[in-house]
Scaffold this motif. Structure first.
Motif, PDB file in Angstrom:
ATOM      1  N   SER A 114      -3.080  -5.348  -3.447  1.00  0.00           N
ATOM      2  CA  SER A 114      -2.281  -5.205  -2.228  1.00  0.00           C
ATOM      3  C   SER A 114      -2.427  -6.422  -1.324  1.00  0.00           C
ATOM      4  O   SER A 114      -1.460  -6.838  -0.681  1.00  0.00           O
ATOM      5  CB  SER A 114      -2.697  -3.944  -1.465  1.00  0.00           C
ATOM      6  OG  SER A 114      -2.404  -2.806  -2.235  1.00  0.00           O
TER       7      SER A 114
ATOM      8  N   SER B  28       2.115   1.658  -3.505  1.00  0.00           N
ATOM      9  CA  SER B  28       1.099   2.161  -4.437  1.00  0.00           C
ATOM     10  C   SER B  28       0.478   3.479  -3.962  1.00  0.00           C
ATOM     11  O   SER B  28      -0.532   3.924  -4.523  1.00  0.00           O
ATOM     12  CB  SER B  28       0.006   1.113  -4.641  1.00  0.00           C
ATOM     13  OG  SER B  28      -0.719   0.922  -3.450  1.00  0.00           O
ATOM     14  N   ARG B  29       1.062   4.071  -2.931  1.00  0.00           N
ATOM     15  CA  ARG B  29       0.627   5.369  -2.378  1.00  0.00           C
ATOM     16  C   ARG B  29      -0.831   5.353  -1.927  1.00  0.00           C
ATOM     17  O   ARG B  29      -1.586   6.293  -2.145  1.00  0.00           O
ATOM     18  CB  ARG B  29       0.875   6.484  -3.372  1.00  0.00           C
ATOM     19  CG  ARG B  29       2.344   6.629  -3.679  1.00  0.00           C
ATOM     20  CD  ARG B  29       2.606   7.778  -4.562  1.00  0.00           C
ATOM     21  NE  ARG B  29       4.040   7.775  -4.843  1.00  0.00           N
ATOM     22  CZ  ARG B  29       4.602   8.555  -5.714  1.00  0.00           C
ATOM     23  NH1 ARG B  29       3.882   9.396  -6.404  1.00  0.00           N
ATOM     24  NH2 ARG B  29       5.886   8.491  -5.919  1.00  0.00           N
ATOM     25  N   PHE B  30      -1.211   4.267  -1.270  1.00  0.00           N
ATOM     26  CA  PHE B  30      -2.537   4.078  -0.673  1.00  0.00           C
ATOM     27  C   PHE B  30      -3.674   4.291  -1.668  1.00  0.00           C
ATOM     28  O   PHE B  30      -4.696   4.888  -1.351  1.00  0.00           O
ATOM     29  CB  PHE B  30      -2.716   4.975   0.557  1.00  0.00           C
ATOM     30  CG  PHE B  30      -1.807   4.578   1.679  1.00  0.00           C
ATOM     31  CD1 PHE B  30      -2.113   3.503   2.486  1.00  0.00           C
ATOM     32  CD2 PHE B  30      -0.619   5.262   1.913  1.00  0.00           C
ATOM     33  CE1 PHE B  30      -1.273   3.120   3.513  1.00  0.00           C
ATOM     34  CE2 PHE B  30       0.227   4.888   2.944  1.00  0.00           C
ATOM     35  CZ  PHE B  30      -0.097   3.809   3.748  1.00  0.00           C
ATOM     36  N   ASP B  31      -3.483   3.802  -2.862  1.00  0.00           N
ATOM     37  CA  ASP B  31      -4.524   3.844  -3.894  1.00  0.00           C
ATOM     38  C   ASP B  31      -5.589   2.803  -3.537  1.00  0.00           C
ATOM     39  O   ASP B  31      -5.320   1.606  -3.537  1.00  0.00           O
ATOM     40  CB  ASP B  31      -3.914   3.555  -5.267  1.00  0.00           C
ATOM     41  CG  ASP B  31      -4.920   3.701  -6.394  1.00  0.00           C
ATOM     42  OD1 ASP B  31      -6.045   4.158  -6.138  1.00  0.00           O
ATOM     43  OD2 ASP B  31      -4.558   3.350  -7.534  1.00  0.00           O
ATOM     44  N   SER B  32      -6.803   3.250  -3.220  1.00  0.00           N
ATOM     45  CA  SER B  32      -7.851   2.337  -2.752  1.00  0.00           C
ATOM     46  C   SER B  32      -8.363   1.411  -3.858  1.00  0.00           C
ATOM     47  O   SER B  32      -8.989   0.399  -3.569  1.00  0.00           O
ATOM     48  CB  SER B  32      -9.027   3.133  -2.163  1.00  0.00           C
ATOM     49  OG  SER B  32      -9.568   3.990  -3.148  1.00  0.00           O
ATOM     50  N   SER B  33      -8.109   1.723  -5.103  1.00  0.00           N
ATOM     51  CA  SER B  33      -8.529   0.837  -6.183  1.00  0.00           C
ATOM     52  C   SER B  33      -7.606  -0.381  -6.297  1.00  0.00           C
ATOM     53  O   SER B  33      -7.921  -1.341  -6.987  1.00  0.00           O
ATOM     54  CB  SER B  33      -8.571   1.589  -7.513  1.00  0.00           C
ATOM     55  OG  SER B  33      -7.271   1.988  -7.883  1.00  0.00           O
ATOM     56  N   GLU B  34      -6.491  -0.353  -5.619  1.00  0.00           N
ATOM     57  CA  GLU B  34      -5.502  -1.422  -5.678  1.00  0.00           C
ATOM     58  C   GLU B  34      -5.539  -2.327  -4.443  1.00  0.00           C
ATOM     59  O   GLU B  34      -4.560  -3.012  -4.150  1.00  0.00           O
ATOM     60  CB  GLU B  34      -4.106  -0.814  -5.806  1.00  0.00           C
ATOM     61  CG  GLU B  34      -3.908   0.092  -6.958  1.00  0.00           C
ATOM     62  CD  GLU B  34      -3.123  -0.568  -8.074  1.00  0.00           C
ATOM     63  OE1 GLU B  34      -2.467  -1.575  -7.805  1.00  0.00           O
ATOM     64  OE2 GLU B  34      -3.189  -0.062  -9.195  1.00  0.00           O
TER      65      GLU B  34
ATOM     66  N   MET C  11       0.845  -1.208   0.000  1.00  0.00           N
ATOM     67  CA  MET C  11       0.000   0.000   0.000  1.00  0.00           C
ATOM     68  C   MET C  11       0.879   1.257   0.000  1.00  0.00           C
ATOM     69  O   MET C  11       0.541   2.247  -0.660  1.00  0.00           O
ATOM     70  CB  MET C  11      -0.951   0.013   1.201  1.00  0.00           C
ATOM     71  CG  MET C  11      -2.093  -0.981   1.082  1.00  0.00           C
ATOM     72  SD  MET C  11      -3.198  -0.677  -0.303  1.00  0.00           S
ATOM     73  CE  MET C  11      -4.100   0.731   0.265  1.00  0.00           C
TER      74      MET C  11
END
Length: 157
Positions: free
Chosen positions: A36, A26-32, A23
């Motif tokens: 994650s 991916s810079r806390f991208d919620s779509s990922e 996370m």
């Protein structure tokens, strides 16, 4: 507990760390989130299997010590063994600092790369107990570093 159960348990312990690592990546991208979670599982399995190879180098390692960073051994309590244990770190087995010393207890802080370890040497009835553990994150395997160090100490006496 068997080695297989320990492998599964340690992998489960490390999934949140792998998840948070991914996370952050991916810079806390919620779509990922799904990616994650899968990455967390993969990272935890990678860390555990990497540690397995280090622990398997010791043929005499018990299942209780497998993938652990805390180990205990007992040696016979006599004046000769106690004096050798007092002097063992003058041989520069590791980078250490004596943190506590009493008549029946010696405690060392062992400096390591990631987290330091604590070695307690104490007299318990007719035995001398040597207990080594990580100072922080005691549940994460340590590439058998503490087991190696405890083996060296026990071999010197």
């Amino acid at each position: 507990m068997t080695k297989t159960k320990k492998i599964i348990l340690k992998s489960i312990y490390l999934v949140p760390f792998g998840f948070l690592f991914w996370m952050l990546f991916s810079r806390f991208d919620s779509s990922e989130v799904r990616v994650s979670i899968v990455a967390g599982i993969i990272v935890s399995l990678f860390v555990v299997f990497w540690n397995i190879f280090e622990y398997e180098k010791f043929k005499d390692i018990k299942a209780i010590d497998f993938l652990e960073s805390q180990h205990v051994i007992f040696v016979e309590n006599n004046a000769d063994n106690w004096n050798r244990l007092k002097e063992v770190f003058n041989l520069q087995i590791a980078n250490v600092k004596k943190t506590k010393e009493t008549e029946n207890l010696i405690e060392y802080q062992i400096y390591q790369r990631i987290t330091d370890s604590i070695l307690r040497i104490e007299i318990v009835n007719d035995k001398i107990r040597l207990n080594i553990r990580r100072k922080y994150f005691n549940f994460i395997p340590d590439m058998a570093k503490n087991y190696k160090l405890l083996s060296k100490v026990s071999n010197t006496i």
